[in-house]
Write a protein that holds these residues in place. Sequence first.
Motif, PDB file in Angstrom:
ATOM      1  N   VAL A  90       0.839  -1.199   0.000  1.00  0.00           N
ATOM      2  CA  VAL A  90       0.000   0.000   0.000  1.00  0.00           C
ATOM      3  C   VAL A  90       0.878   1.255   0.000  1.00  0.00           C
ATOM      4  CG1 VAL A  90      -1.546   1.370   1.475  1.00  0.00           C
ATOM      5  CG2 VAL A  90      -2.038  -1.063   1.025  1.00  0.00           C
ATOM      6  N   ARG A  91       1.857   1.258   0.905  1.00  0.00           N
ATOM      7  CA  ARG A  91       2.719   2.433   1.036  1.00  0.00           C
ATOM      8  C   ARG A  91       3.515   2.673  -0.248  1.00  0.00           C
ATOM      9  NH1 ARG A  91       5.312   3.211   6.316  1.00  0.00           N
ATOM     10  NH2 ARG A  91       5.402   0.957   6.313  1.00  0.00           N
ATOM     11  N   GLU A  92       4.040   1.579  -0.820  1.00  0.00           N
ATOM     12  CA  GLU A  92       4.841   1.719  -2.037  1.00  0.00           C
ATOM     13  C   GLU A  92       3.987   2.118  -3.242  1.00  0.00           C
ATOM     14  OE1 GLU A  92       8.179  -1.639  -0.768  1.00  0.00           O
ATOM     15  OE2 GLU A  92       6.372  -2.219  -1.872  1.00  0.00           O
ATOM     16  N   ASN A  93       2.750   1.616  -3.274  1.00  0.00           N
ATOM     17  CA  ASN A  93       1.839   2.029  -4.336  1.00  0.00           C
ATOM     18  C   ASN A  93       1.599   3.538  -4.286  1.00  0.00           C
ATOM     19  OD1 ASN A  93       0.267   0.198  -6.341  1.00  0.00           O
ATOM     20  ND2 ASN A  93       0.547  -1.100  -4.534  1.00  0.00           N
ATOM     21  N   ILE A  94       1.365   4.040  -3.066  1.00  0.00           N
ATOM     22  CA  ILE A  94       1.075   5.467  -2.916  1.00  0.00           C
ATOM     23  C   ILE A  94       2.337   6.292  -3.208  1.00  0.00           C
ATOM     24  CG2 ILE A  94       0.259   7.268  -1.328  1.00  0.00           C
ATOM     25  CD1 ILE A  94      -1.301   5.060   0.166  1.00  0.00           C
ATOM     26  N   ALA A  95       3.491   5.735  -2.828  1.00  0.00           N
ATOM     27  CA  ALA A  95       4.755   6.469  -3.017  1.00  0.00           C
ATOM     28  C   ALA A  95       5.211   6.486  -4.472  1.00  0.00           C
ATOM     29  CB  ALA A  95       5.855   5.842  -2.151  1.00  0.00           C
ATOM     30  N   TYR A  96       4.690   5.563  -5.274  1.00  0.00           N
ATOM     31  CA  TYR A  96       5.210   5.351  -6.620  1.00  0.00           C
ATOM     32  C   TYR A  96       5.262   6.643  -7.466  1.00  0.00           C
ATOM     33  CZ  TYR A  96       5.971   3.182 -11.158  1.00  0.00           C
ATOM     34  OH  TYR A  96       6.483   2.845 -12.377  1.00  0.00           O
ATOM     35  N   LEU A 109       8.065   7.786   0.970  1.00  0.00           N
ATOM     36  CA  LEU A 109       7.402   6.812   1.842  1.00  0.00           C
ATOM     37  C   LEU A 109       6.735   7.511   3.027  1.00  0.00           C
ATOM     38  CD1 LEU A 109      10.007   3.880   1.763  1.00  0.00           C
ATOM     39  CD2 LEU A 109       7.762   3.979   0.644  1.00  0.00           C
ATOM     40  N   ARG A 110       7.367   8.578   3.507  1.00  0.00           N
ATOM     41  CA  ARG A 110       6.764   9.336   4.609  1.00  0.00           C
ATOM     42  C   ARG A 110       5.432   9.967   4.158  1.00  0.00           C
ATOM     43  NH1 ARG A 110       5.799  13.963   6.535  1.00  0.00           N
ATOM     44  NH2 ARG A 110       6.663  15.105   4.753  1.00  0.00           N
ATOM     45  N   GLN A 111       5.463  10.603   2.988  1.00  0.00           N
ATOM     46  CA  GLN A 111       4.238  11.223   2.474  1.00  0.00           C
ATOM     47  C   GLN A 111       3.188  10.166   2.149  1.00  0.00           C
ATOM     48  OE1 GLN A 111       4.880  14.133  -0.658  1.00  0.00           O
ATOM     49  NE2 GLN A 111       6.725  14.910   0.329  1.00  0.00           N
ATOM     50  N   ALA A 112       3.644   9.013   1.692  1.00  0.00           N
ATOM     51  CA  ALA A 112       2.709   7.931   1.373  1.00  0.00           C
ATOM     52  C   ALA A 112       1.990   7.468   2.634  1.00  0.00           C
ATOM     53  CB  ALA A 112       3.447   6.770   0.717  1.00  0.00           C
ATOM     54  N   THR A 113       2.729   7.346   3.720  1.00  0.00           N
ATOM     55  CA  THR A 113       2.127   6.938   4.991  1.00  0.00           C
ATOM     56  C   THR A 113       1.072   7.951   5.417  1.00  0.00           C
ATOM     57  OG1 THR A 113       4.199   5.892   5.621  1.00  0.00           O
ATOM     58  CG2 THR A 113       2.632   6.352   7.396  1.00  0.00           C
ATOM     59  N   GLU A 114       1.416   9.232   5.284  1.00  0.00           N
ATOM     60  CA  GLU A 114       0.470  10.299   5.620  1.00  0.00           C
ATOM     61  C   GLU A 114      -0.828  10.158   4.828  1.00  0.00           C
ATOM     62  OE1 GLU A 114       3.145  14.094   6.409  1.00  0.00           O
ATOM     63  OE2 GLU A 114       1.622  14.479   4.854  1.00  0.00           O
ATOM     64  N   HIS A 115      -0.682   9.861   3.540  1.00  0.00           N
ATOM     65  CA  HIS A 115      -1.866   9.772   2.699  1.00  0.00           C
ATOM     66  C   HIS A 115      -2.641   8.481   2.929  1.00  0.00           C
ATOM     67  CE1 HIS A 115      -0.248  13.378   0.856  1.00  0.00           C
ATOM     68  NE2 HIS A 115      -1.483  13.586   0.453  1.00  0.00           N
ATOM     69  N   ALA A 116      -1.949   7.429   3.328  1.00  0.00           N
ATOM     70  CA  ALA A 116      -2.653   6.199   3.722  1.00  0.00           C
ATOM     71  C   ALA A 116      -3.528   6.503   4.933  1.00  0.00           C
ATOM     72  CB  ALA A 116      -1.657   5.089   4.026  1.00  0.00           C
ATOM     73  N   GLU A 117      -2.987   7.292   5.860  1.00  0.00           N
ATOM     74  CA  GLU A 117      -3.748   7.674   7.053  1.00  0.00           C
ATOM     75  C   GLU A 117      -4.952   8.532   6.681  1.00  0.00           C
ATOM     76  OE1 GLU A 117      -0.624   9.337   9.445  1.00  0.00           O
ATOM     77  OE2 GLU A 117       0.120   7.328   9.988  1.00  0.00           O
TER      78      GLU A 117
END
Length: 223
Positions: A90-96, A109-117
Amino acid sequence: TGHLAIDGLGKHYGGDTFAMRDVTLEVSPGEAIAVVGASGCGKSTLLRLVAGFETPTEGRVLLDGRPVTGPGPDRGVVFQDYGLFPWLSVRENIAYGLRERGVHRREALRQATEHAELVGLGRFVDAYPHTLSGGMQQRVGIARVLALHPSVLLMDEPLGALDALTRRQMQDELVAIRRRVGTTLVLVTHSIEEAVYLADRVVVMAGGASHGVPGQVSAVVPV
Ligand code: ADP
Ligand code: ADP
């Protein structure tokens, strides 16, 4: 930002096939419009023209005063199929997309985590798409687009692949996400109920090539 001016827009596929014609609409920053109408009336064509995936044969689209001439990061597009990479978490998909735009791995990856949240998937950042429900996969699809901070979010039947109950839950989730990000939204849906629930204005289209007339806007209804 996020002001859309759609002016006399038309798409002609050759012969006498006009997918749609004479579409003129203005969408204010932060406003949500839903485009409804029978199959074949040109809803997806309108969305693809705004996305820049196709070139109009008439008229034009201005985003914040600049003409749209092709796809761009200022417009995030979400489709019915989530289009996730199954081999990425999930995180890598968002970070891609962030990585593609040159953001360094750790920061992406940090921004991806934020957006997963942001889409309620904070606990699932390490999960792989196939382990998630359809609704959750579409949340990843939405988070991935939002991570690039588009000024307009374009959604074509984003909940179309979901069962009725999940669809209902995701409608609430979309309302919540919109409240958090405030991005201009153009939503294509065949569901009037969904349109009324999610949008500030509903654009009703009618006609279409299968009717022998171009798809056109037949009403714009504030809801
Ligand atoms: P909707 O999303 O409302 O179902 P579409 O925008 O997909 O409608 O299609 C509008 C009309 O344009 C349809 O009648 C369709 O058959 C026609 N059309 C769409 N894409 C093409 C194409 N690439 N070539 C020819 N006709 C097309
Ligand atoms: P959604 O509305 O996002 O499709 P579901 O209705 O499938 O969610 O699931 C409701 C809740 O159940 C989710 O928000 C999540 O907390 C939990 N859940 C769903 N799928 C899983 C899973 N594969 N692993 C762990 N928890 C899950």
